[in-house]
Structures are given as C-alpha cells and as structure tokens.
Design an enzyme around this catalytic site. Sequence first.
Site, PDB file in Angstrom:
ATOM      1  N   SER A 212       0.792  -1.233   0.000  1.00  0.00           N
ATOM      2  CA  SER A 212       0.000   0.000   0.000  1.00  0.00           C
ATOM      3  C   SER A 212       0.822   1.279   0.000  1.00  0.00           C
ATOM      4  O   SER A 212       0.243   2.367  -0.120  1.00  0.00           O
ATOM      5  CB  SER A 212      -0.958   0.000   1.183  1.00  0.00           C
ATOM      6  OG  SER A 212      -2.043  -0.861   0.930  1.00  0.00           O
ATOM      7  N   TYR A 318     -10.812   2.642   5.170  1.00  0.00           N
ATOM      8  CA  TYR A 318      -9.765   2.299   4.202  1.00  0.00           C
ATOM      9  C   TYR A 318     -10.326   1.339   3.159  1.00  0.00           C
ATOM     10  O   TYR A 318     -10.821   0.264   3.491  1.00  0.00           O
ATOM     11  CB  TYR A 318      -8.616   1.646   4.952  1.00  0.00           C
ATOM     12  CG  TYR A 318      -7.325   1.541   4.202  1.00  0.00           C
ATOM     13  CD1 TYR A 318      -6.394   2.569   4.224  1.00  0.00           C
ATOM     14  CD2 TYR A 318      -7.007   0.393   3.491  1.00  0.00           C
ATOM     15  CE1 TYR A 318      -5.178   2.463   3.567  1.00  0.00           C
ATOM     16  CE2 TYR A 318      -5.804   0.269   2.821  1.00  0.00           C
ATOM     17  CZ  TYR A 318      -4.890   1.307   2.864  1.00  0.00           C
ATOM     18  OH  TYR A 318      -3.684   1.190   2.206  1.00  0.00           O
ATOM     19  N   SER A 319     -10.236   1.739   1.898  1.00  0.00           N
ATOM     20  CA  SER A 319     -10.781   0.908   0.822  1.00  0.00           C
ATOM     21  C   SER A 319      -9.849   0.928  -0.381  1.00  0.00           C
ATOM     22  O   SER A 319      -9.606   1.982  -0.979  1.00  0.00           O
ATOM     23  CB  SER A 319     -12.169   1.401   0.407  1.00  0.00           C
ATOM     24  OG  SER A 319     -12.634   0.694  -0.725  1.00  0.00           O
ATOM     25  N   ASN A 320      -9.330  -0.246  -0.748  1.00  0.00           N
ATOM     26  CA  ASN A 320      -8.473  -0.342  -1.933  1.00  0.00           C
ATOM     27  C   ASN A 320      -9.195   0.091  -3.203  1.00  0.00           C
ATOM     28  O   ASN A 320      -8.567   0.525  -4.170  1.00  0.00           O
ATOM     29  CB  ASN A 320      -7.959  -1.775  -2.086  1.00  0.00           C
ATOM     30  CG  ASN A 320      -6.966  -2.151  -1.009  1.00  0.00           C
ATOM     31  OD1 ASN A 320      -5.941  -1.499  -0.840  1.00  0.00           O
ATOM     32  ND2 ASN A 320      -7.274  -3.186  -0.248  1.00  0.00           N
ATOM     33  N   GLY A 458       3.296  -0.531   3.741  1.00  0.00           N
ATOM     34  CA  GLY A 458       2.540  -1.463   2.911  1.00  0.00           C
ATOM     35  C   GLY A 458       2.897  -2.900   3.223  1.00  0.00           C
ATOM     36  O   GLY A 458       3.992  -3.182   3.719  1.00  0.00           O
TER      37      GLY A 458
END
Length: 516
Positions: A212, A318-320, A458
């Site tokens: 990330s 939190y959202s990819n 990440g």
Amino acid sequence: MSVTLTDQDKLTLRTAAYGAVTLLAATGAAGSPHKVATEGSIALASATGLVGHVLSEKSKGMNLNGTSVAALADHVLPALTAAMSLLNQQAPAEADNFRSTVIIAMRAATRTQKGQPSPTMAEMARKITAALDAASVMPGVAAADSGALPNAPAGQDRLELQKAIQEIVDSGFAGVQLRVHDERGEWVGSAGVRRLGEAAKPLTNGRFRIGSSTKTFVATLVLQLVAEGTIGLDDPVADYLPEFGLDRRITVRMLLQHTSGVFNFTGEYYDDGTVVPGIPWSGQEWVDNRFKTYRPEELVRLALSKPVRFAPGTDWSYSNTNYVLARLLIEKVTGRSLAEEMQRLILGPLGLSGTVVPDTQTDIPGPHAHAYYRYEDAGQQKTVDVTRQNPSWISSGGDMISTTQDLHTFISALMGGKLLPAPLLAEMCKPHPKVGYGLGVFVQDAGPNGGTVITHNGGIAGYAALMYSTPDGGKTLTASLTYVDDAAMSLAEAFQKATQRLVNEVFCNGQAEPAQ
C-alpha cells in the site's frame, strides 16, 4: 564509478532497445506493425540519464530493416543481453533504467492490439524479457555492482540500527533491508537471509513489493494532474468515469482520503464483527490462484455490487477500491496507462530506475529477496514461495515494486516540495480527524521528541515496506521486510513492534514509547 561507452556500446544499446520494439511490430502483424513500432518507440523516449542520452540518437548505425522475424530475433536478443551486461559492469542503476525503459516500450507496443496480444507477440515479449534478465546479475559481479550499496562509510557505523534490524529478524522475519537519511548522513544495512534455506543476506538495495505504499505514488500522480488543471480535486468522480454509475457526491478528494464509502473489494470488516468477503486474497485459495489476472474495472464493479459503508464524505474507511478508481481516473483523463503517467511525472523526473508499475507482470525484475506464504492442507502445514505472483488482484491499491533508495528519493522529494505545489502538498498532509489520513499519506506523531512524520507503509503476501519522512523531507526511513505470511497474519504484532522500534531509533533518538 565512471561510465565509458564506446560507439559500439552505444550502437548495442540502440539496437537492443529499438530492435525489441521492431521485433514486437514484426510479430504483431494482426494489428498495425507501424502503430506497434510507433507506440513502442515513443515510449523509449521516456528514458532518462545515460540511457536516455544514448537512445535519443536512435538513427545512428542501426540497420533493422528487411529481415525476417527469426533473423531479427537472432540479431536483437543477444544485443539485449549484451546491453544489460555492459551496463551492469559500468553502471548498475543505468542497467535497471534500460530494462525498465524497454519493458515500458513493450507494454506500449502490445497495447495497440485489440484485446490480448497474439500468442506469437506474447511469446516474443517473453523472449525479450528473458534476454534482459539473462544478464541481470552476472556471475562474479560484486554485490555493490548488482544493486547493493557498500557498507556505511567510516563514522557511520550505526550499531543501534544494525542491532534493531537483527532483532527484527530474531522475532521471526526472514530478512530486512533498512535505509536511513538523517543529520548523520546515510546508513544502509540488512539482516537475515535473502531466501529461506540459504545463507546470503538481503541486498541493501534489492527490489521488493511495496504494497500500500503504492497509494502515495498514485495520490501524488492524481495531485500532479490537479496541478496541471486536468482534474479538479473536488470534482465528482462520476464526471470522469460515468460508466460506473457512481454516487455523484463522491469527489476525487474522497478517493484519495478514503472517505467515499465505497466497499473495499478485498473485503470489509465491521465494528460488530461482521465480515463481508471480497476477492480471495489469502489462504490456499489465493495461493492456488495467485497468477490469475483481474482487470481494474472488474475489481471496481465487484465493489459497487456490494453495499456502501456510509454516505460519501460522512466517515472514513480504508478501501483499496478508491485507489483502483484513481487509476482508472488517471488513465481516462490522460489517455495513457498508469505506468506511462507514473514514468512521465514521477519515475522519470526523479530517476527512480528501480521502481516498477507491474500491472500483470508476475516477476520482480533484478536482484530481490523472496517472500513466502504458509497454509494448511489436509492437516499439514505447507510453505510456498510466493515471490512470483500476478499483482493485478490488488492493482493500484498496492501492486508497485521499488527499492529502499527509490522510496527515500520519492518521499524526500515529495515532502521537499519537488513534486507538488505548496498548496496541494498542504492538502495532501491535512489529516482526517478520525485516523490522521491525508491524501495518500498518514500524518502521525512519532512519539517522545519525535514530532510529526509523514508515512505510508505497505504489506503484500510476505513483503512489507516502510516509508517515513519528516514533513520537510530532511529525515527519512525506508525499509523492506520479508517473511512467511499466513491467513492469520501471525506476524502482525511483531511487525507493529518492529516498525515502532525503527521509528523510535530514527525519529525519537532511541526513546521508546512510555508504558501503557
């Protein structure tokens, strides 16, 4: 190390690079060979430094006309290996730059095809990549010439840092690479092993998957397009991507700050303990299917088929999916791929030759440590090497590959004001009150006497990346950790402790957090 290239060396580089594009054009006859060659050649112009200077003289001495594909391959493939060999001997960073440039050109060429490249074109691309990799690490070349930095100079023997990374290895990690830039200069070191069952230590500047930390690169790219006037930070995303039927209240800013409310395609975990799964990204199911290709549109549509977490702008989660939408936004407004735009605005200008936007590329190019995954099968524990995988399952939410040197250069330049105008950098570092997340970065208190740090770490399938900087870019910590991952995330607590230990050493003069 000085670089001396003869006229013949330069001809080899030009023949290798432009020959690779010509080969793809010749094998891609189902499309337009002229268009294939043109797109690939334009992409070669993204090269910087010594490689860029040599490739800009593309007409000098090359003769790639009038030969069959087989004859052309016999001429070009050895030139590719020879080009990598001579650059590895004289300038390893330029070898990485050359390889990255050719790969970008190949992608640009194959994108001219409708749908997937033809089997013959895909096979030629594989042969070109193999020729590049054949000389990536030459037998007998010292570690310092194959991507590693020499040991810290006299006066920089930071025993406390070496001790810290050794303790991280002792806590269960396979390997660590650490790079620190502060008032005492630069320190680099490594501990552990590059590969389980072997003795070699990780290179201090080997490549790794950064998970990330990718989000900071993507957010910076979006904000650069805002600075150019191509995108409006508070514009509805639906205006740019109407095909998804997005809620018009979702703005570009909300994507970057995770306030859109859009479902996370890797699954959602609610406060009441409810779990709504997304795509498989752990366990044996993921291991068995880790070479599957997902397209970004597929990930977004999966997310949009699920309930939203909250109304846009009313909360933080939190959202990819936000960052896959950001990728599609970049590609829509520029007409170029994320990799091309990243090269144009960040990688090229900063000379980040060790950084890769892989899309569906399964390999980590160049020297690297290995990552592992453990799962249970019929009551037996199995551990597999998952270094090679298709990272399209996470896409621009966390797919990039980099080095500790490149991460340092990037975060230092970003915080130092070299990539964004001051007002946009201030917007980026303005934290959301719930969790301290800005636009693609966390804004955190480092601890006692540590002050504020800007960070985005990440983790992805046995790789972890650390990226920290003071707000002025003057002090940085970048690192890679490799480990045996599992569905239970068994090393999560150890990872948090390791991270805090390093932050304490670098930003807080070794002072630990007070006991809770």
